[in-house]
Design a protein around this motif. Structure first.
Motif, PDB file in Angstrom:
ATOM      1  N   CYS A  49       3.484  -5.466   4.499  1.00  0.00           N
ATOM      2  CA  CYS A  49       2.398  -4.496   4.327  1.00  0.00           C
ATOM      3  C   CYS A  49       1.116  -5.030   4.969  1.00  0.00           C
ATOM      4  CB  CYS A  49       2.175  -4.231   2.840  1.00  0.00           C
ATOM      5  SG  CYS A  49       0.731  -3.196   2.516  1.00  0.00           S
ATOM      6  N   ARG A  50       0.443  -4.164   5.714  1.00  0.00           N
ATOM      7  CA  ARG A  50      -0.773  -4.577   6.438  1.00  0.00           C
ATOM      8  C   ARG A  50      -1.913  -4.952   5.490  1.00  0.00           C
ATOM      9  NH1 ARG A  50       0.692  -6.879  10.349  1.00  0.00           N
ATOM     10  NH2 ARG A  50       2.348  -7.129   8.842  1.00  0.00           N
ATOM     11  N   CYS A 100       0.814  -1.226   0.000  1.00  0.00           N
ATOM     12  CA  CYS A 100       0.000   0.000   0.000  1.00  0.00           C
ATOM     13  C   CYS A 100       0.837   1.262   0.000  1.00  0.00           C
ATOM     14  CB  CYS A 100      -0.950  -0.008   1.199  1.00  0.00           C
ATOM     15  SG  CYS A 100      -0.153   0.388   2.778  1.00  0.00           S
ATOM     16  N   GLY A 101       2.087   1.170   0.523  1.00  0.00           N
ATOM     17  CA  GLY A 101       2.953   2.343   0.559  1.00  0.00           C
ATOM     18  C   GLY A 101       2.642   3.310   1.692  1.00  0.00           C
ATOM     19  N   ARG A 102       1.640   3.007   2.504  1.00  0.00           N
ATOM     20  CA  ARG A 102       1.214   3.976   3.520  1.00  0.00           C
ATOM     21  C   ARG A 102       1.203   3.411   4.942  1.00  0.00           C
ATOM     22  NH1 ARG A 102      -2.409   4.111  -0.592  1.00  0.00           N
ATOM     23  NH2 ARG A 102      -3.826   2.803   0.592  1.00  0.00           N
ATOM     24  N   CYS A 103       1.124   2.096   5.096  1.00  0.00           N
ATOM     25  CA  CYS A 103       0.955   1.526   6.442  1.00  0.00           C
ATOM     26  C   CYS A 103       2.262   1.601   7.236  1.00  0.00           C
ATOM     27  CB  CYS A 103       0.470   0.083   6.342  1.00  0.00           C
ATOM     28  SG  CYS A 103       1.733  -1.050   5.745  1.00  0.00           S
ATOM     29  N   CYS A 108       5.068  -0.495   5.548  1.00  0.00           N
ATOM     30  CA  CYS A 108       5.546   0.164   4.322  1.00  0.00           C
ATOM     31  C   CYS A 108       6.364   1.411   4.661  1.00  0.00           C
ATOM     32  CB  CYS A 108       4.365   0.543   3.424  1.00  0.00           C
ATOM     33  SG  CYS A 108       3.644  -0.867   2.543  1.00  0.00           S
TER      34      CYS A 108
HETATM   35 ZN    ZN Z   1       1.506  -1.151   3.401  1.00  0.00          ZN
END
Ligand code: ZN
Ligand code: ZN
Length: 351
Positions: free
Chosen positions: A113-114, A99-102, A105
């Motif tokens: 990644c969650r 996701c690039g955001r969790c 990440c």
């Molecule tokens: Zn993630």
């Protein structure tokens, strides 16, 4: 184009589907070889494990999905903004979608990644048991001219093994035990030998796979149906190995891996499990042992590509069969799940 879709347990069909449409940041690839992974076998025989049957939180995908994630091929089209690869490049792909955001990440651990998704399991771009597939630019890696497409199809499992060794407490001079001599176990044997292991014990029920293990650097191979593997390891090492790698997903193997590890040692679980296992915590408490798990790979494709192309990890002899897509189930999945375990890595050519 032709593709292999997972519809349900023991229900994988070769069907015609639409080719993925190029999009910004994406790379379209004609698949040359895609290996059958233990994960594919788990999904086929006992799934769904990773395959989403309701819309995946990150990708929105759900079964039926195109399988196949250990692959190599040629770039045939690039989306807007793609600069690191060109049409005609020979490549392999990291099959992780993050996701690039969790929280994971955010610190670069995209393999944790969650809301992780995987190419060939829950990807919007399909899978590689298909003539054509697609991936995000940053997950696409060029391979050197000296590397064959067959070798490049083994980079993904090898990257997981490199990640496992580097994440473990293994140090040069340690003794190691490897449970299971499938593709992952055999790669661990080679990586441990290259890293200075002072004795490698391989526990495997298949005679053919034990032979492979000996050729790849195992010091002692043990058939657990005939010998007490933990006792043999304890006897030979004076109390157990420093690090044991569990690559079977079988309860008995995990118990033996724990028992065969010395005080202060470490059990590294690299397998995916279809069910529960039983652990007596005192085995860890009384011996100050640890156990860690490993999922996929993280930031190590470039060095894994060079470990294979330089021959440190020899993958050619692990490829024991090459088949076409139409024979994926009969000559691929069923052959690997059969009792004799005569095959190690089977590669599939979708074209
Ligand atoms: Zn993630
Ligand atoms: Zn895999």
């Amino acid at each position: 184009m032709r593709a292999a879709l997972w519809y349900g347990r023991r229900d994988v069909r070769i069907v015609d589907i639409a080719e993925p449409a190029i999009a910004p940041g994406k790379v379209k690839i004609r698949v040359v070889w895609c290996g059958i992974c233990g994960t594919d076998l788990h999904e086929y025989a006992a799934g769904p494990i990773f395959i989403p049957v309701t819309p995946h939180p990150l990708t929105g995908q759900q079964a039926p999905v195109v399988l196949g994630h250990e692959f190599s091929g040629d770039v045939i089209e690039i989306g807007a903004g793609v600069t690191s690869v060109e049409v005609g490049d020979r490549v392999c792909v990291e099959p992780i979608i993050s996701c690039g955001r969790c929280a994971a990440c955010a610190i670069g651990k995209y393999n944790l990644c969650r809301s992780i998704a995987f190419h060939g399991i829950s990807s919007p771009d399909g899978g590689a048991f298909a003539e054509i597939t697609m991936a995000d630019e940053r997950m696409v890696h060029r391979i050197p001219d000296s590397m064959s497409y067959e070798q490049a199809a083994i980079v993904e499992p090898a990257a997981m093994v490199v990640h496992a060794i580097r994440s473990s407490r293994f140090r040069v001079g340690d003794r190691v035990a490897v449970f299971g001599a499938g593709p992952i176990g055999l790669l661990i044997v080679q990586a441990a030998r290259a890293s200075g292991a002072n004795g490698i014990f391989v526990v495997e029920t298949s005679a053919v796979r034990r032979e492979h293990a000996l050729r790849m650097g195992a010091s002692i191979v043990i058939d657990p149906t005939r010998e007490d593997a933990a006792a043999v390891i304890a006897e030979e090492t004076g109390g157990g190995v420093e690090v044991a790698f569990e690559a079977t997903g079988a309860k008995q193997a995990l118990s033996t891996a724990i028992a065969g590890t010395k005080f202060g040692g470490q059990v590294v679980v690299v397998s995916v499990w279809e069910g529960d296992a039983t652990i007596q915590p005192n085995q860890f408490v009384f011996n100050e042992k640890t156990m860690i798990g490993i999922l996929g790979n993280c930031n190590n494709f470039p060095e894994t590509i060079s470990l294979i192309s330089s021959g440190v990890l020899g993958v050619d002899s692990m490829i024991t069969r090459r088949i076409g897509l139409d024979d994926l189930v009969s000559d691929g999945f069923d052959a690997l799940l059969g009792a004799t375990k005569e095959h190690v890595k089977i590669l599939v050519s979708p074209s």
